[in-house]
Design a protein around this motif. Structure first.
Motif, PDB file in Angstrom:
ATOM      1  N   ILE A 237       0.856  -1.188   0.000  1.00 23.95           N
ATOM      2  CA  ILE A 237       0.000   0.000   0.000  1.00 23.95           C
ATOM      3  C   ILE A 237       0.892   1.238   0.000  1.00 23.95           C
ATOM      4  O   ILE A 237       1.742   1.393   0.861  1.00 23.95           O
ATOM      5  CB  ILE A 237      -0.971  -0.036   1.189  1.00 23.95           C
ATOM      6  CG1 ILE A 237      -1.962  -1.181   0.943  1.00 23.95           C
ATOM      7  CG2 ILE A 237      -1.708   1.295   1.351  1.00 23.95           C
ATOM      8  CD1 ILE A 237      -2.834  -1.522   2.104  1.00 23.95           C
ATOM      9  N   LYS A 238       0.665   2.080  -1.008  1.00 21.72           N
ATOM     10  CA  LYS A 238       1.596   3.193  -1.227  1.00 21.72           C
ATOM     11  C   LYS A 238       0.986   4.554  -0.937  1.00 21.72           C
ATOM     12  O   LYS A 238       1.694   5.551  -0.867  1.00 21.72           O
ATOM     13  CB  LYS A 238       2.047   3.179  -2.694  1.00 21.72           C
ATOM     14  CG  LYS A 238       2.793   1.913  -3.110  1.00 21.72           C
ATOM     15  CD  LYS A 238       3.385   2.110  -4.517  1.00 21.72           C
ATOM     16  CE  LYS A 238       4.272   0.942  -4.904  1.00 21.72           C
ATOM     17  NZ  LYS A 238       3.504  -0.261  -5.283  1.00 21.72           N
ATOM     18  N   THR A 239      -0.345   4.610  -0.815  1.00 19.77           N
ATOM     19  CA  THR A 239      -1.004   5.915  -0.708  1.00 19.77           C
ATOM     20  C   THR A 239      -1.997   5.914   0.443  1.00 19.77           C
ATOM     21  O   THR A 239      -2.707   4.935   0.661  1.00 19.77           O
ATOM     22  CB  THR A 239      -1.759   6.230  -2.018  1.00 19.77           C
ATOM     23  OG1 THR A 239      -0.848   6.068  -3.102  1.00 19.77           O
ATOM     24  CG2 THR A 239      -2.286   7.658  -2.021  1.00 19.77           C
ATOM     25  N   ILE A 240      -2.032   7.036   1.164  1.00 23.38           N
ATOM     26  CA  ILE A 240      -3.039   7.248   2.210  1.00 23.38           C
ATOM     27  C   ILE A 240      -3.823   8.498   1.837  1.00 23.38           C
ATOM     28  O   ILE A 240      -3.237   9.531   1.511  1.00 23.38           O
ATOM     29  CB  ILE A 240      -2.378   7.443   3.595  1.00 23.38           C
ATOM     30  CG1 ILE A 240      -1.689   6.150   4.050  1.00 23.38           C
ATOM     31  CG2 ILE A 240      -3.397   7.905   4.639  1.00 23.38           C
ATOM     32  CD1 ILE A 240      -0.904   6.281   5.355  1.00 23.38           C
ATOM     33  N   TYR A 241      -5.145   8.393   1.856  1.00 21.63           N
ATOM     34  CA  TYR A 241      -6.018   9.544   1.652  1.00 21.63           C
ATOM     35  C   TYR A 241      -6.613   9.905   2.999  1.00 21.63           C
ATOM     36  O   TYR A 241      -7.121   9.011   3.691  1.00 21.63           O
ATOM     37  CB  TYR A 241      -7.143   9.187   0.664  1.00 21.63           C
ATOM     38  CG  TYR A 241      -6.631   8.733  -0.693  1.00 21.63           C
ATOM     39  CD1 TYR A 241      -6.329   9.671  -1.671  1.00 21.63           C
ATOM     40  CD2 TYR A 241      -6.429   7.385  -0.979  1.00 21.63           C
ATOM     41  CE1 TYR A 241      -5.850   9.270  -2.925  1.00 21.63           C
ATOM     42  CE2 TYR A 241      -5.950   6.967  -2.214  1.00 21.63           C
ATOM     43  CZ  TYR A 241      -5.668   7.914  -3.184  1.00 21.63           C
ATOM     44  OH  TYR A 241      -5.190   7.511  -4.402  1.00 21.63           O
ATOM     45  N   GLY A 242      -6.545  11.164   3.404  1.00 23.12           N
ATOM     46  CA  GLY A 242      -7.077  11.456   4.726  1.00 23.12           C
ATOM     47  C   GLY A 242      -7.130  12.933   5.064  1.00 23.12           C
ATOM     48  O   GLY A 242      -6.910  13.799   4.220  1.00 23.12           O
TER      49      GLY A 242
END
Ligand code: ADP
Ligand code: MG
Length: 572
Positions: free
Chosen positions: A26-31
Motif C-alpha cells: 500500500i503506497k497511498t493514504i487519503y485522509g
C-alpha cells in the motif's frame, strides 16, 4: 523499518502501522490530519508513502473507495476520532455497498474513558458504530498486534465480495514502543489476499446448456466485471459467443461502446426480449428493476445465469436458473473453455434486429449532439465532450449529477475498461472530486469530471486539494442554476428562492482561480471543446463553468419514478 536515529533498536505504533501497510504494497493514504493521527501522516510521508490530505474526510473516503476499485488493493482513508470518523463513514458504507475494497483507519479516544462514558475528547464507541456499514471492523490495543490487525483488515476488504473495513486505532497505541526486531517479526504480509473462487464444473455446464438452448441470449456486464480485471477474457467471451451485451454504467468500456455486439443503445428492447440473460458481476437491484416488472419480459419467459462471487446474491430478487458462484476471471475462463471452437452463435435474426435498433437510435441522437446552441443544452455540451473522449480514449471520466449523469451515461462512449467512474449503486452525490483525485493519482491518466452544479457543490472545496497536488483534472460544471433546473419559483412570492434554485449566473470558474488553477467560462459547445482540449494539453487543474440553459433538465433526471410527489394542495 524506522529511520529515526534516536530509536535504532525501538519502534512504535506509528511506525508499525506504516510498515505494515508498506509491507502489503500500500503506497497511498487519503485522509485529513488531526488528533491523534497527525504524526502518522507525517511519518508515512517521511517513510516514502504518498499522503494526500483532503479538506473533508468524506472525499478522502470516496478517493480511497475508488482507489480500491481501480487497483484491487484496499484504498486507505485516515481520519481523526468521532467527527472525522463519522465524516469518513459515508464513504465506508459506499465502498461496502459498491463492493470496493477500502479500509477506514480512524484514531479514537481512550477505551477506559469511552467505555465508562466519562466524556473524553471526541468520545465515541466508533467500532460499534462502524459495524453496521462495513464488512468487518477491528480494533488494535497493543503494538505487537498491529501487524495482524492490518493483515486482517486487508484480507477482509479484498477477499470474496470486496467491501469496506474499519480499523480502530486508539490514541495510546501510536506511542507504544517495542523492540524493533520483534516489531518487524510481528508484521504479516497477506499472501493471496483475494484467492480465486473456482466455480463448480456442474454450474458451468448448467450455464452453457442454458446458453446453448437460447434463441435471444443477452450478457449484462456490471462493475464487478470491470473490477475483476479479466478484460481480455471477458471480451473473448462476448466475441466467441457472439452474444449481444449490455454494459452497466461502470462496465462501459470493458468492450468499446461502439462494438458491434453492444446493445447499449437498445437497452429497453433487449431487456424485454431476451430469453436467457447472463449477468456477470451485476446485481439485479433497482438499477435493473429487480429483474421484473415492465422493464423485463413477461414473467417466466426469461431465464437467468448469474456469475457472482457472493453465493447470497443468487435468487436475491428472482429465480436464478443457473447460478455460477465464483470469481469472474475463473468463471469466464471456464465458460470460454467449455464453449470450445465449435460454438454456435445466436441467430442473425436476433443480433441484426438489435444492431438495427442501435444504429437507428444512434442516428436519431446524432444531429442533436452537433448543435452549437447558446445557451447550451445537455446534448450540445455532451456532444462536444463525447468527441474529445473518442479522440483521447485513455481519459478517465468521472460523472455525477441528475440530468448531467443520465445524459452523459448514454451519450459519451467509453472505449477502455475502468474509464468511467460514477455515482454507483446508491446514485450518491458527492463522489466527484474524491474520485477525480484518486483516479489521477492511481492511474497517472488525465481526468475529466463532468459534474452537475448541485453535485459539484458536495465536494467543491476539494478543488484546493486538486490545485495543491497539481493534478491533471479538468472539471466541467454543467451550470443550469439549480437542482434539476434553475427555474422553480417560490409559490408564496416570498423573498426566499425555491429550494431547488441556486445563485443565478454563478461563476464556479472563479473558485478555481482563487487557488491558482485555470478557470474558464464556456457558453457554447465550441468554447467548451476548446477549453477542455487546452486543459488536457496543459495538464493544469482547470474548472470550466459550462453555462447550460436553466430550462434544460427534468425532475430527478431519469429516475423521476422514484421521487414521490404530492398530489394534495401543491401550489406552483
Ligand atoms: P452494477 O451496479 O454495475 O450492476 P453491482 O455493483 O450491482 O454492479 O454488482 C457487482 C457484483 O460483482 C457484486 O454482486 C459483487 O459481488 C460482484 N463481484 C465483484 N468482484 C467480483 C469478482 N472478482 N468476481 C465475481 N464477482 C465479483
Ligand atoms: Mg443543475
Amino acid at each position: 523499518m524506522s529511520s529515526d536515529p534516536q530509536s535504532q533498536n525501538l519502534t512504535d505504533g506509528f511506525h508499525l502501522v506504516i510498515d505494515a501497510l508498506k509491507l502489503n504494497g500500500i503506497k497511498t493514504i487519503y485522509g485529513v490530519p488531526g488528533i491523534p493521527i497527525t504524526d502518522l501522516g507525517r511519518l508515512a510521508q517521511a517513510e516514502g508513502m504518498r499522503v494526500i490530505s483532503f479538506r473533508h474526510e468524506q472525499h478522502a473516503g470516496y478517493a480511497a473507495s475508488i482507489a480500491g476499485f481501480l487497483t484491487q488493493k484496499p484504498g486507505i482513508c485516515l481520519t481523526v476520532s468521532a467527527p472525522g470518523f463519522l465524516n469518513g463513514l459515508t464513504a465506508l458504507a459506499h465502498a461496502t455497498t459498491n463492493c470496493f475494497p477500502m479500509i477506514l483507519i480512524s484514531g479514537s479516544s481512550e477505551r477506559e474513558v469511552v467505555d465508562l462514558q466519562q466524556g473524553d475528547y471526541e468520545e465515541m464507541d466508533q467500532l460499534a458504530v462502524a459495524k453496521s456499514v462495513c464488512k468487518s471492523a477491528f480494533r488494535v490495543l497493543h503494538a505487537q498486534d498491529i501487524g495482524i490487525g492490518v493483515a486482517r483488515a486487508i484480507r477482509a476488504a479484498c477477499s470474496g465480495r470486496p467491501g469496506g473495513v474499519y480499523l480502530d486505532l486508539p490514541a495510546k497505541l501510536f506511542s507504544q514502543v517495542m523492540d524493533a526486531e520483534a516489531g518487524k517479526r510481528s508484521l504479516v504480509k497477506v499472501i493471496d489476499p483475494s484467492p480465486a473462487h473456482i466455480p463448480s464444473p456442474e454450474s458451468i455446464a448448467r450455464a452453457l446448456a442454458l446458453l446453448k438452448g437460447a434463441k435471444r441470449p443477452l450478457i449484462i456486464l456490471g462493475k464487478g466485471a470491470a473490477y475483476a480485471q479479466a478484460d481480455a477474457d471477458i471480451r473473448a467471451l462476448v466475441e466467441t459467443s457472439g452474444i449481444p451485451y449490455l454494459p452497466m454504467s461502470m462496465a462501459k468500456g470493458l468492450l468499446p461502446d461502439n462494438h458491434p455486439l453492444s446493445a447499449g443503445a437498445a437497452r429497453s428492447t433487449v431487456l424485454k426480449e431476451a430469453d436467457v440473460v447472463m449477468l456477470i458481476g451485476a446485481r439485479l437491484n433497482w438499477l435493473l428493476s429487480h429483474g421484473k416488472g415492465k422493464t423485463w419480459g413477461a414473467p417466466g419467459t426469461q431465464k437467468f445465469i448469474h456469475i457472482d462471487i457472493d453465493p447470497k446474491e443468487m435468487d436475491s430478487n428472482i429465480e436464478i436458473a443457473a447460478p455460477v458462484v465464483g470469481d469472474i476471471a475463473s468463471a469466464v475462463a471456464a465458460l470460454l473453455k467449455g464453449m470450445g471452437n465449435a460454438w454456435t452463435k445466436p441467430s442473425t435474426e436476433w443480433t441484426s434486429s438489435i444492431r438495427e435498433k442501435v444504429e437507428s437510435n444512434v442516428a436519431k441522437m446524432a444531429p442533436r449532439l452537433q448543435n452549437n446552441n447558446v445557451p447550451m443544452d445537455f446534448h450540445g455540451a455532451l456532444g462536444a465532450l463525447k468527441r474529445i473522449i473518442a479522440e483521447q480514449p485513455d481519459i478517465i471520466l468521472v460523472n455525477e449529477g441528475a440530468n448531467t449523469l443520465d445524459f452523459a451515461r448514454s451519450i459519451i462512449d467509453i472505449y477502455q475498461p475502468r474509464k468511467r467512474l460514477d455515482v454507483g449503486t446508491w446514485g450518491v452525490m458527492g463522489i466527484g472530486m474524491g474520485y477525480s483525485i484518486a483516479a489521477a493519482i492511481e492511474t497517472g491518466k488525465p481526468v475529466l469530471a463532468v459534474e452537475g452544479d448541485s453535485a459539484f457543490g458536495f465536494s467543491g472545496m476539494e478543488i484546493e486539494t486538486i490545485c495543491r497536488y497539481k493534478l491533471p483534472i479538468c472539471i466541467v460544471v454543467f451550470n443550469n442554476g439549480g437542482i434539476y433546473r434553475g427555474t422553480d419559483k417560490n409559490p408564496t412570492g416570498g423573498a426566499d428562492v425555491a429550494p431547488t434554485v441556486f445563485v443565478k449566473d454563478a461563476r464556479y470558474d472563479k473558485m478555481m482561480e482563487a487557488f491558482g488553477g485555470v478557470g474558464v467560462q464556456a457558453t457554447s459547445p465550441d468554447e467548451l471543446s476548446r477549453a477542455v482540449k487546452a486543459a488536457l494539453a496543459s495538464g493544469k487543474p482547470t474548472l470550466i463553468n459550462a453555462v447550460i440553459d436553466e430550462n434544460a433538465g427534468t425532475e430527478s433526471g431519469r429516475i423521476g419514478n422514484l421521487n414521490p410527489q404530492s398530489v394534495v394542495g401543491k401550489k406552483a
